[in-house]
Enzyme design. Structure first.
Site, mmCIF file in Angstrom:
data_model
loop_
_atom_site.group_PDB
_atom_site.id
_atom_site.type_symbol
_atom_site.label_atom_id
_atom_site.label_comp_id
_atom_site.label_asym_id
_atom_site.label_seq_id
_atom_site.Cartn_x
_atom_site.Cartn_y
_atom_site.Cartn_z
ATOM 1 N N LYS A 1 -13.662 17.011 -2.944
ATOM 2 C CA LYS A 1 -13.182 18.393 -3.076
ATOM 3 C C LYS A 1 -14.004 19.253 -2.113
ATOM 4 C CE LYS A 1 -12.345 21.556 -6.947
ATOM 5 N NZ LYS A 1 -12.494 21.725 -8.393
ATOM 6 N N TYR B 1 0.827 -1.210 0.000
ATOM 7 C CA TYR B 1 0.000 0.000 0.000
ATOM 8 C C TYR B 1 0.856 1.252 0.000
ATOM 9 C CZ TYR B 1 0.431 -0.667 5.091
ATOM 10 O OH TYR B 1 0.904 -0.872 6.357
#
Length: 126
Positions: free
Chosen positions: A104, A59
């Site tokens: 966002k 990862y």
């Protein structure tokens, strides 16, 4: 045949980045925060049985690809998401499918609370 988006997965959630993606000049000049959630479909039986890093996708390596790709400016977060997916498929042959969400929180819309986001579901091209 495995149904896409089921089975084992490597998950990276709530990765925070500062970037310059957006349509508006202010977004491109000043930048803003973005958050990425990522799920990568990978068969994790071998690393589960062997406890050996050589049998899995790291990862940390996934993060490095996401970060490097994130730094390439785009106007749309849809394009940003697709660029990240394409880079991950190119780098890691063991990844069979990807779900990516890009959030966002300071999108240039009149919201008091919340965030704008996109989510892409992609299966490795044949």
């Amino acid at each position: 045949m495995t149904t896409p988006f089921t089975g084992d997965r490597i998950i990276l959630r709530d990765l925070g980045f500062y970037g310059f993606h957006g349509l508006f000049a202010e977004e491109q000049r000043l930048g803003q925060r973005f958050f990425v959630d990522l799920e990568c479909g990978v068969d994790l039986r071998a690393p589960g049985e062997t406890d050996a890093i050589g049998h899995t996708v790291s990862y940390a390596d996934i993060y490095d690809v996401v970060k490097a790709t994130f730094d390439i400016r785009t106007k749309l977060i849809e394009a940003l998401g697709q660029n990240i997916v394409s880079a991950l498929f190119e780098r890691f042959g063991d990844i069979k499918w990807i779900i990516i969400r890009i959030r966002k929180p300071e999108a240039p819309i009149a919201m008091v609370r919340g965030e704008a986001a996109i989510e892409l579901h992609r299966v490795r091209p044949s």
